[in-house]
Design an enzyme around this catalytic site. Structure first.
Site, PDB file in Angstrom:
ATOM      1  N   CYS A   2      18.365 -54.338  23.973  1.00 14.79           N
ATOM      2  CA  CYS A   2      17.562 -54.438  24.399  1.00 14.79           C
ATOM      3  C   CYS A   2      16.821 -53.323  25.276  1.00 14.79           C
ATOM      4  O   CYS A   2      17.203 -52.492  25.133  1.00 14.79           O
ATOM      5  CB  CYS A   2      15.820 -55.645  24.295  1.00 14.79           C
ATOM      6  SG  CYS A   2      14.723 -56.113  23.806  1.00 14.79           S
ATOM      7  N   HIS A  56      18.784 -58.341  19.917  1.00 18.33           N
ATOM      8  CA  HIS A  56      19.586 -59.408  20.444  1.00 18.33           C
ATOM      9  C   HIS A  56      20.919 -60.214  20.329  1.00 18.33           C
ATOM     10  O   HIS A  56      20.389 -61.334  18.981  1.00 18.33           O
ATOM     11  CB  HIS A  56      18.472 -60.418  21.352  1.00 18.33           C
ATOM     12  CG  HIS A  56      17.274 -59.996  22.218  1.00 18.33           C
ATOM     13  ND1 HIS A  56      17.673 -59.903  23.365  1.00 18.33           N
ATOM     14  CD2 HIS A  56      16.239 -59.471  21.520  1.00 18.33           C
ATOM     15  CE1 HIS A  56      16.468 -59.154  23.771  1.00 18.33           C
ATOM     16  NE2 HIS A  56      15.279 -58.706  22.902  1.00 18.33           N
ATOM     17  N   GLU A  60      22.723 -61.575  21.166  1.00 16.26           N
ATOM     18  CA  GLU A  60      23.167 -63.537  21.675  1.00 16.26           C
ATOM     19  C   GLU A  60      22.440 -64.749  20.872  1.00 16.26           C
ATOM     20  O   GLU A  60      22.710 -65.328  20.969  1.00 16.26           O
ATOM     21  CB  GLU A  60      22.635 -63.348  23.658  1.00 16.26           C
ATOM     22  CG  GLU A  60      21.201 -63.162  23.205  1.00 16.26           C
ATOM     23  CD  GLU A  60      20.163 -61.916  24.056  1.00 16.26           C
ATOM     24  OE1 GLU A  60      18.940 -62.136  24.136  1.00 16.26           O
ATOM     25  OE2 GLU A  60      21.537 -61.145  23.263  1.00 16.26           O
TER      26      GLU A  60
END
Length: 552
Positions: free
Chosen positions: A386, A521, A523
Site C-alpha cells: 500500500c 493488502h 496480509e
C-alpha cells in the site's frame, strides 16, 4: 444433502469476557469455531463491538489496533481477521456490527415511520435489532459463535447481554450456550492463583439473567484440581466445563490446547449431541513447524506504529503463516521509520529482507524511503504494501529519474510532481461510480474490499502467484499511483506488474533479485493453512538469498 443440513437449526455459542479486557475472547471464539469446523460442521462466527462508532475505519491504530477489511469492503474489528485466519474462510460485513450501527439502523427506521409512531426504547427496539443481526449471521449455519466485545459490567454491553438472555429464552437450552472467558490472576509475591475475580464476574452475569455453562480460565500456569473444583462449585458449572487456558507460545496452539482440555464434550452435552471429534493433524503439523522450525530469516519491519504492534496484526500473522509453511522462523526486527530518519539505516544492515507496510500520513515517510533505497541499492529482498508501494515509486522517481519534487498529494496537495495522486472517481465493490475529493468525509470513502488484478506475463509478481493471470486482493486506500509517470519509470526499470481497470496495482524492479510493491493488502487474505502467495514468496526469496550469501 439432507434437509437438516440445508436448513439447520442454528446453535448459538455466546462468548463473553470478565475481569478485564484483552483476555483473548477472539482467539477463544476462533479456536472453538475451528474445532467445530474440523469436526465437519458448517460454522459461522460473529463479533459484536459495543462502542458507539459506526465502524473502526476512522479510529486511531493506537486506540483500536488494526482495521481489518473484508472481501466486501467492510472496515471491521481485528478479531474478524483472526476468524478468517483460523477458519480459512471469507467473512462479510454481516459478521461484525457495533452499537453505532444498531442505533443508526433503528433511528433511520424510526425516521422513515417504520415503528408507526411508537416510542423507541432500548427494550424492545434496540434489543430486537441486535437479535435480528445475530440471527442473520447464523442463517444456514449449524453453529454460530458470537463474541461480545468488552467486559461484563460495562454499561455499553448491557443491551447485548439482554439480547443473549432473550435468545436463550426464545430458542431453549438446547440451542444456546454461554462461554465466559475470565482471568485467574497470579499473585507473584504469594505465588497464588486467585479465583475470586472470576466468581464475582460470574455473579455479575447471573444478575443480568445469564448463567455460563463453560468457564475459560486464563492463567499463566496450570490450575490445580482444587482450584478447578472451587471454580466449578462457585460458578455452578460442571467440573469438566472449567477449561484451563494457559498462555501459549503461539495463538495457533490454542485450538490444540482446547482439544486436550476436551472443550467439545460440555458443548455436545449442552446441545444433546453425540461426541464431537475434530481432525487436526494438518493443523498440528503446522504448529510444530512454528514452534520448532528448521530455518530462520530476519525481516526488517519498517513502520511508525511500533508502540502498538496490534496495528499490524494481520501482517505479523501473515509472516507467521509463511514461516510455518516454509518450516522457517521469521524473526521480525522492528525498525522505527522516524529513528531511521534521525539516525540512519544502520538497523537495516544484516537483515535478510525489508518490509514497508501500509499507513497514513507524512510522519515517518522519509525514514521509510531511506529503507526502500537501502533495499534497492543493496539488492535486499523488498516488499512494499500500500503506502510502501507508493513510497517505492516516489523514491525511484526522486533518486533514479531525478524528479526532485516527486511526492504524494497525501503529503502535499499542491505538489508539482504528483507521483501519487487522489483519484476522484472510481467504480466501487457494487459496480457504482464513486466520487471523492480532499473534502470528502474520512469514513467509508476509500477504495475498499476485493478487486481483480491482472498480472504481467513473465513478472516476478505473476510467478509468486503460481502463474495466475488474474488474482483478487483486498484494498484500503484513497491515493493511487499516477499513470502519467508510468512510461518514464518503466523505461528506467521499475515496471508495472499488476493493474486493475487502468490503476497500477503492483510494481517490481527488473534488475533486482526480488523487489515488489503492491497497492493491495495481501496480509488480509493470508491463512495458516493457505498463506498469501506474495508474502510467502518474499520470505522464501529472503531465505534463499540468505543461504547464497552464507555459502559464498
Amino acid at each position: 444433502m439432507s434437509e437438516s443440513k440445508k436448513n439447520p437449526e442454528t446453535k448459538y455459542i455466546f462468548v463473553t469476557g470478565g475481569v478485564l479486557s484483552s483476555l483473548g475472547k477472539g482467539i477463544t471464539s476462533s479456536s472453538v469455531a475451528t474445532l467445530l469446523k474440523h469436526s465437519g460442521f458448517n460454522v459461522g462466527i460473529l463479533k459484536i463491538d459495543p462502542y458507539i462508532n459506526v465502524d473502526p475505519g476512522t479510529m486511531s491504530p493506537f486506540e483500536h489496533g488494526e482495521v481489518f477489511v473484508t472481501y466486501d469492503g467492510a472496515e471491521t474489528d481485528l478479531d474478524i481477521g483472526h476468524y478468517e485466519r483460523f477458519l480459512n474462510t471469507n467473512f462479510s460485513s454481516k459478521h461484525n456490527f457495533t452499537t453505532g450501527q444498531v442505533y443508526l439502523s433503528v433511528i433511520e427506521r424510526e425516521r422513515r415511520g417504520g415503528y408507526l409512531g411508537k416510542t423507541i426504547q432500548v427494550i424492545p427496539h434496540i434489543v430486537d435489532e441486535i437479535k435480528h443481526r445475530v440471527r442473520l449471521a447464523g442463517e444456514g449455519k449449524e453453529f454460530l459463535v458470537v463474541e461480545l466485545g468488552g467486559t461484563v459490567g460495562d454499561i455499553e454491553g448491557l443491551p447485548f447481554l439482554e439480547a443473549m438472555r432473550e435468545m436463550k429464552h426464545e430458542l431453549g437450552l438446547e440451542r444456546v450456550i454461554s462461554v465466559h472467558v475470565t482471568l485467574i490472576p497470579l499473585i507473584k509475591a504469594a505465588g497464588e492463583l486467585k479465583t475470586k475475580p472470576t466468581q464475582h464476574s460470574v455473579q455479575e452475569l447471573r444478575r443480568i439473567g445469564i448463567t455460563p455453562q463453560i468457564i475459560i480460565a486464563r492463567s499463566e500456569k496450570p490450575l490445580p484440581k482444587e482450584l478447578k473444583k472451587k471454580l466449578s462449585l462457585g460458578c455452578d458449572v460442571d467440573y469438566d466445563s472449567v477449561i484451563v487456558a494457559e498462555d501459549a507460545p503461539t495463538i495457533y496452539q490454542v485450538p490444540l490446547n482446547f482439544m486436550k482440555e476436551d472443550i467439545l464434550t460440555p458443548i455436545a452435552r449442552r446441545f444433546n449431541m453425540p461426541k464431537i471429534e475434530p481432525k487436526m493433524e494438518e493443523w498440528n503439523r503446522l504448529v510444530k513447524q512454528i514452534l520448532a522450525p528448521k530455518d530462520e530469516v530476519t525481516i526488517a519491519f519498517v513502520g511508525k506504529y511500533l508502540s502498538l504492534k496490534e496495528s499490524y496484526k494481520s501482517l505479523i500473522e501473515a509472516l507467521t503463516h509463511a514461516g510455518a509453511n516454509l518450516d522457517t522462523k521469521v524473526n521480525i526486527k522492528w525498525c522505527d521509520s522516524e529513528e531511521i530518519e534521525s539516525s540512519g539505516v544502520e538497523p537495516l544492515r544484516y537483515v535478510d529482507g525489508i518490509l514497508v507496510p501500509g499507513g497514513f500520513g507524512e510522519r515517518g515517510v522519509k525514514g521509510k524511503m531511506e529503507a526502500i533505497r537501502f533495499a534497492r541499492e543493496n539488492k535486499i529482498p523488498f516488499l512494499g504494501i500500500c503506502l510502501g508501494m507508493q513510497l517505492a515509486m516516489i523514491e525511484f522517481a526522486r533518486n533514479v529519474l531525478g524528479i526532485a519534487e516527486a511526492n504524494s498529494m497525501e503529503f502535499d496537495p499542491q505538489t508539482p510532481e504528483p507521483i501519487i495522486y487522489l483519484i476522484e472517481d472510481f467504480i466501487d465493490q457494487q459496480g457504482n461510480k464513486q466520487v471523492r475529493t480532499h473534502t470528502s468525509p474520512m469514513g467509508g470513502t476509500m477504495r475498499l474490499g476485493e478487486y481483480e488484478c491482472g498480472l504481467k506475463e513473465g513478472s516476478q509478481t505473476k510467478a509468486a502467484y503460481q502463474g495466475e493471470s488474474l488474482i483478487k486482493e483486498r484494498h484500503r486506500h484513497r491515493y493511487e499511483a499516477n499513470p502519467k509517470y508510468r512510461e518514464r519509470i518503466e523505461q528506467a526499470g521499475l515496471i508495472v506488474s499488476g493493474e486493475s481497470e487502468g490503476l497500477i496495482e503492483a510494481l517490481e524492479l527488473v534488475d533486482h533479485p526480488w523487489f515488489i510493491g503492491v497497492q493491495f493488502h495481501p496480509e488480509f487474505t493470508s491463512r495458516l493453512q493457505n498463506p498469501n502467495p506474495v508474502i510467502l514468496t518474499f520470505i522464501q526469496k529472503s531465505l534463499e538469498l540468505k543461504k547464497v550469501d552464507r555459502d559464498s
